[in-house]
Design a protein around this motif. Structure first.
Motif, short mmCIF file in Angstrom:
data_model
loop_
_atom_site.label_atom_id
_atom_site.label_comp_id
_atom_site.label_asym_id
_atom_site.label_seq_id
_atom_site.Cartn_x
_atom_site.Cartn_y
_atom_site.Cartn_z
N VAL A 146 -26.79 8.80 -12.57
CA VAL A 146 -26.46 7.69 -11.68
C VAL A 146 -27.12 6.40 -12.15
N ASN A 147 -28.41 6.47 -12.44
CA ASN A 147 -29.17 5.25 -12.69
C ASN A 147 -29.07 4.72 -14.12
N MET A 148 -28.87 5.59 -15.07
CA MET A 148 -28.85 5.13 -16.46
C MET A 148 -27.42 5.05 -16.99
N GLU A 149 -26.56 5.99 -16.56
CA GLU A 149 -25.20 6.01 -17.10
C GLU A 149 -24.19 5.41 -16.12
N GLY A 150 -24.59 5.24 -14.85
CA GLY A 150 -23.67 4.68 -13.87
C GLY A 150 -22.56 5.65 -13.48
N PHE A 151 -22.89 6.95 -13.46
CA PHE A 151 -21.89 7.97 -13.17
C PHE A 151 -22.33 8.77 -11.95
N VAL B 56 -26.65 -2.22 -11.61
CA VAL B 56 -25.33 -2.84 -11.86
C VAL B 56 -25.00 -2.70 -13.34
N ARG B 57 -23.71 -2.81 -13.62
CA ARG B 57 -23.24 -2.64 -15.00
C ARG B 57 -23.63 -3.82 -15.88
N LEU B 63 -28.29 -1.18 -23.11
CA LEU B 63 -28.18 -0.16 -22.07
C LEU B 63 -26.93 -0.44 -21.25
N ALA B 64 -26.37 0.62 -20.64
CA ALA B 64 -25.13 0.47 -19.89
C ALA B 64 -25.37 -0.11 -18.50
N MET B 65 -26.56 0.11 -17.97
CA MET B 65 -26.86 -0.29 -16.60
C MET B 65 -28.20 -1.02 -16.57
#
Ligand SMILES: Cc1cc2nc3c(=O)[nH]c(=O)nc-3n(C[C@H](O)[C@H](O)[C@H](O)COP(=O)(O)OP(=O)(O)OC[C@H]3O[C@@H](n4cnc5c(N)ncnc54)[C@H](O)[C@@H]3O)c2cc1C
Ligand code: SF4
Lengths: 421, 125
Positions: A146-151, B56-57, B63-65
């Motif tokens: 969730v926090n690093m990949e946004g999934f 947030v993106r 990094l992606a986020m």
């Protein structure tokens, strides 16, 4: 083979604080080895706030807290290697590591600080019957996703285990739009911090079921539901089963110190903490090998990790400067009456700063009320403090004046225990 | 006099607080280890607030986020509004720590700031 005075294995908060302290104590020739692509360790995925109130008098998020130490490391010009995995530590302190840049290489430092942190208990160890469908994650893996990949790994979630990562993920996934139905905890008390129960469960009306466990997982390809039951004397009670529809099960069943390297080197490991046994200088059974942070014992407060690691850095620096081991008596520390373990596990009076203090950290084995913490030298009490509430989820700290120990030259051991207040 | 029991969330120590209320006014707070505990109890019983953290993106970053937070606490009942306002936000790298990502989130008067620095991707994606 390259020579260093000090090599620190792990670039999380423990490794960073140890490096800064060692440099400030005059050690120039040191190196941090980190297997990840960035410094900061587990804090990089802990985006919530609540870190560092005691160190910086400010409430920081994990990345901000790590950032403060990374800045110090960079300002002091302490060298570090990223994407570098330590593969082996030998009893003579030879380190074998590998990175894409340098390939396989060896280092021969005068001192080593173990700062490898901990990892989550894997689900295989959890003994949940049924198939192993997709949709089962450890809470830390979900946190990373969730926090690093946004999934977001699922929409309807049940969490087993009330450790801090599980509680924090209950809130995080709720905020991200998932429906967290329940957190089940096998023990009659939560393993997490009280503040996390308030902010992560109570704030969102998520129920916490103590003395409950998962007895069945439904679904073959993907989790479709789970069954909880109440537990008494370690066994599920028939007739108390409750079914929950869900597509995701998170496991938050505790952390274990990451000590494969330490074990292979022959470092003595405590069966209680799964971390090395250490003396007052945080030195393991191998002279010149020190340990601090979650690799030593699982901490809930990063402030204490930094504090402990800074002490390890100073002690390593002292050893490197003098090149001499302290001789003399070693007093083992016994645990009794509710005290599960202590760090350190022994004290050498000759190594103490006579005008300073020595810090004992420990955990209790259950929830206790109206007790006092008592430290005995031989059979003589040298410290006592009242504690209205003690719980296994919260680490206790005692600062002992060195004098109190040095004034008892004839005792053979120390004891830490709980007594009725 | 009414007694209310609370757990301070000011820091991970989680001190058990007892507040004494009279006519919905907080008369006294006990059980706190530091002064933040008293402040927390008074606030929690009159207008509860929370710091909100999320991600947030990032576009074109290493990094992606990027992790973010409200620069100060916001009313508890606006947590979800705040998270909704962040749903479709995308920030171009580089991002510095403390950079304002979204000013005045959901009309709270509080800014969303980055809690981490993100460098531009070397590959130049
Ligand atoms: C989910 C979660 C929530 C938390 N919440 C809070 C909180 O709210 N407040 C608070 O104060 N504390 C909190 N903590 C505790 C705090 O974050 C930890 O105690 C702290 O990060 C431990 O630091 P460490 O350096 O010992 O370990 P880590 O942060 O785990 O760092 C260890 C480092 O060593 C590296 N490493 C391991 N093995 C090797 C190897 N063989 N070669 C090279 N490198 C290696 C790893 O990659 C890692 O970077 C939380 C912890 C977790 C997991
Ligand atoms: S009263 Fe102070 S020490 Fe206790 S939990 Fe609150 S902020 Fe932390």
């Amino acid at each position: 083979m390259q020579n260093y005075d000090l090599v620190i294995i792990g670039g999380g908060p423990a490794g960073l604080a140890a490096a800064v302290a060692a440099r400030n104590a005059g050690i120039e020739n040191l190196l941090i080895l980190e297997r990840d692509r960035e410094l900061g360790g587990i804090l990089n995925q802990c985006i919530h706030n609540g870190f560092g109130l005691h160190t910086f008098r400010e409430e920081l998020t994990g990345p901000e807290y790590a950032g403060r130490f990374i800045e110090q490391v960079q300002t002091l010009g302490i060298p570090y290697k990223l994407n570098t995995m330590v593969l082996d530590l030998a009893a003579d302190k030879t380190i074998t590591a590998m990175s894409r840049e340098d390939g396989l290489f060896r280092l021969q430092p005068k001192a080593v600080i173990l700062a490898m942190g901990c990892r989550e208990r894997p689900r295989g160890a959890l003994n949940i019957p049924g198939y192993r469908p997709a949709g089962i994650y450890t809470a830390g893996t979900a946190q990373r996703l969730v926090n690093m990949e946004g999934f977001l790994p699922g929409r309807k979630v049940v969490i087993l285990g009330s450790g801090d990562i599980g509680l924090i993920m209950a809130r995080r996934m709720t905020l991200e739009g998932a429906q967290v139905q329940v957190v089940a905890e096998l023990m009659p008390y939560s393993g997490g911090l009280k503040r996390n129960i308030v902010q992560c469960l109570d704030d969102f009306g998520i129920p916490l079921k103590l003395s409950h466990t998962v007895v069945d997982i439904q679904g073959r390809e993907r989790v479709e539901g789970i069954t909880l039951a109440r537990v008494e004397n370690g066994k599920p009670v028939p007739g108390t089963e409750e079914h929950y529809d869900c597509d995701t099960l998170l496991l938050s069943c505790g952390l274990i110190p990451e000590n494969e390297l330490s074990r292979a080197a022959g470092v003595a490991i405590s069966p209680v903490t799964n971390g090395p046994t250490v003396n007052e200088s945080l030195e393991t059974s191998i002279p010149g090998v020190f340990a601090a942070g979650n690799v030593l014992h699982v901490h809930d407060l990063v402030d204490y990790v930094s504090e402990e690691a800074a002490a390890a850095g100073r002690h390593a620096a002292a050893l490197i400067r003098t090149g001499q081991q302290v001789s003399g008596r070693t007093l083992p520390i016994r645990c009794r009456d509710g005290v599960r373990y202590t760090v350190p596990t022994s004290i050498r009076p000759e190594a103490l700063d006579p005008d300073g203090t020595v810090t004992l950290r420990f955990r209790v084995d259950g929830v206790y009320r109206d007790k006092r913490i008592v430290v005995l030298a031989g059979s003589q009490p040298i410290f006592s403090r009242k504690r209205p509430v003690l719980a296994p989820g919260e680490m206790e700290t005692v600062q002992l004046k060195s004098r109190l120990i040095l004034d008892c030259p004839d005792v053979g051991e120390l004891t830490v225990k709980l007594e009725d207040a | 006099m009414k007694q209310v029991h609370l757990i301070c969330i000011g820091c991970p120590l989680g001190c058990p607080l007892t507040a004494e209320l009279e006519d919905r006014e907080v008369r006294s707070v006990t059980g706190n280890t530091c002064k933040n505990g008293e402040k927390y109890a008074r606030k929690e019983l009159t207008h509860p607030t929370r710091i909100v953290t999320s991600t947030v993106r990032v576009s074109g970053g290493e990094l992606a986020m990027v992790s973010v937070k409200t620069a100060s606490d916001i009313p508890k009942d606006q947590i979800f509004d705040c998270i909704h306002a962040l749903k479709d936000v995308e920030v171009p790298a580089p991002i510095s720590m403390g950079q304002v990502i979204l000013p005045n989130v959901a009309g709270t008067g509080v800014d969303i700031v980055a809690t981490k620095a993100v460098r531009r991707s070397r590959a130049g994606s």
